[in-house]
Design a protein around this motif. Structure first.
Motif, mmCIF file in Angstrom:
data_model
loop_
_atom_site.group_PDB
_atom_site.id
_atom_site.type_symbol
_atom_site.label_atom_id
_atom_site.label_comp_id
_atom_site.label_asym_id
_atom_site.label_seq_id
_atom_site.Cartn_x
_atom_site.Cartn_y
_atom_site.Cartn_z
ATOM 1 N N GLU A 1 0.835 -1.206 0.000
ATOM 2 C CA GLU A 1 0.000 0.000 0.000
ATOM 3 C C GLU A 1 0.872 1.259 0.000
ATOM 4 O O GLU A 1 0.595 2.214 -0.725
ATOM 5 C CB GLU A 1 -0.946 -0.010 1.199
ATOM 6 C CG GLU A 1 -2.005 -1.084 1.101
ATOM 7 C CD GLU A 1 -2.842 -1.222 2.363
ATOM 8 O OE1 GLU A 1 -2.461 -0.674 3.421
ATOM 9 O OE2 GLU A 1 -3.881 -1.898 2.284
ATOM 10 N N ASP A 2 1.942 1.237 0.807
ATOM 11 C CA ASP A 2 2.849 2.384 0.855
ATOM 12 C C ASP A 2 3.513 2.631 -0.497
ATOM 13 O O ASP A 2 3.761 3.783 -0.879
ATOM 14 C CB ASP A 2 3.940 2.172 1.911
ATOM 15 C CG ASP A 2 3.432 2.310 3.330
ATOM 16 O OD1 ASP A 2 2.247 2.674 3.507
ATOM 17 O OD2 ASP A 2 4.215 2.051 4.268
ATOM 18 N N MET A 3 3.813 1.554 -1.230
ATOM 19 C CA MET A 3 4.465 1.677 -2.537
ATOM 20 C C MET A 3 3.450 1.945 -3.646
ATOM 21 O O MET A 3 3.815 2.016 -4.815
ATOM 22 C CB MET A 3 5.242 0.394 -2.866
ATOM 23 C CG MET A 3 6.390 0.126 -1.924
ATOM 24 S SD MET A 3 7.409 -1.318 -2.330
ATOM 25 C CE MET A 3 6.261 -2.576 -2.798
ATOM 26 N N GLU A 4 2.177 2.061 -3.252
ATOM 27 C CA GLU A 4 1.076 2.310 -4.174
ATOM 28 C C GLU A 4 0.844 1.159 -5.145
ATOM 29 O O GLU A 4 0.498 1.340 -6.310
ATOM 30 C CB GLU A 4 1.275 3.635 -4.913
ATOM 31 C CG GLU A 4 1.279 4.824 -3.970
ATOM 32 C CD GLU A 4 1.436 6.159 -4.671
ATOM 33 O OE1 GLU A 4 1.385 6.212 -5.921
ATOM 34 O OE2 GLU A 4 1.620 7.162 -3.951
ATOM 35 N N PHE A 5 1.039 -0.077 -4.630
ATOM 36 C CA PHE A 5 0.701 -1.289 -5.367
ATOM 37 C C PHE A 5 -0.527 -1.917 -4.709
ATOM 38 O O PHE A 5 -0.533 -3.093 -4.339
ATOM 39 C CB PHE A 5 1.871 -2.284 -5.355
ATOM 40 C CG PHE A 5 2.991 -1.909 -6.276
ATOM 41 C CD1 PHE A 5 2.859 -2.093 -7.641
ATOM 42 C CD2 PHE A 5 4.174 -1.378 -5.774
ATOM 43 C CE1 PHE A 5 3.904 -1.749 -8.499
ATOM 44 C CE2 PHE A 5 5.212 -1.045 -6.625
ATOM 45 C CZ PHE A 5 5.077 -1.220 -7.994
#
Length: 152
Positions: free
Chosen positions: A74-78
């Motif tokens: 989620e942090d890496m926007e995946f």
């Protein structure tokens, strides 16, 4: 930590097998494309590990958990990987639990068999001792038994 940057790359055989499983049969991939995918996959794994490690450190832990990896996506926007990862994690946990339960049942069964065998051995030894102490079944205890050779 790795001494050389090449040590951080995923094994080519593994990457090649993943690529072959992902593309339709009859489609070829060049050596340069395999190398590029291998490098990209290695970078992705290192980045995901770094993000998950940061989450663990924020939680004052030294061990990266599965939750850290999922949250790092989620942090890496995946975000598109979060649900599939959760599903795979749940399947993995169920599989591990069933293996653990099966091993526990096998251990329990072995212990029961060993106990039954030990009880059986004790009973057999008790009967053998009674036979040795009592002599022949017809002869009263304390009697003298004479064996003669009447063939003459």
């Amino acid at each position: 930590m790795a001494e050389r940057p090449e040590d951080l790359n995923l094994p080519n055989a593994v990457v090649t097998r993943i690529i072959k499983d992902a593309i339709p049969e009859g489609v070829n991939i060049s050596k340069e494309a395999r190398l590029a995918i291998s490098k990209a996959a290695s970078v992705f794994v290192l980045y995901a590990t770094s993000c998950a490690n940061n989450l663990a450190l924020k939680g004052k832990r030294k061990t990266i958990s599965a939750t850290d990896v999922i949250n790092s996506m989620e942090d890496m926007e995946f975000d598109q990987f979060v649900e599939p990862l959760k599903q795979v994690l749940e399947e993995y946990r169920k599989e591990q639990k069933s293996k653990k339960d099966a091993a526990s049942e096998r251990k329990k069964k072995v212990k029961e068999e060993e106990k039954t065998a030990a009880d059986s051995d004790e009973e057999g030894q008790g009967e053998a001792m009674e036979e040795e102490a009592g002599g022949e079944e017809d002869t009263p205890v304390g009697s003298v038994v004479t064996i003669s050779d009447d063939d003459n």
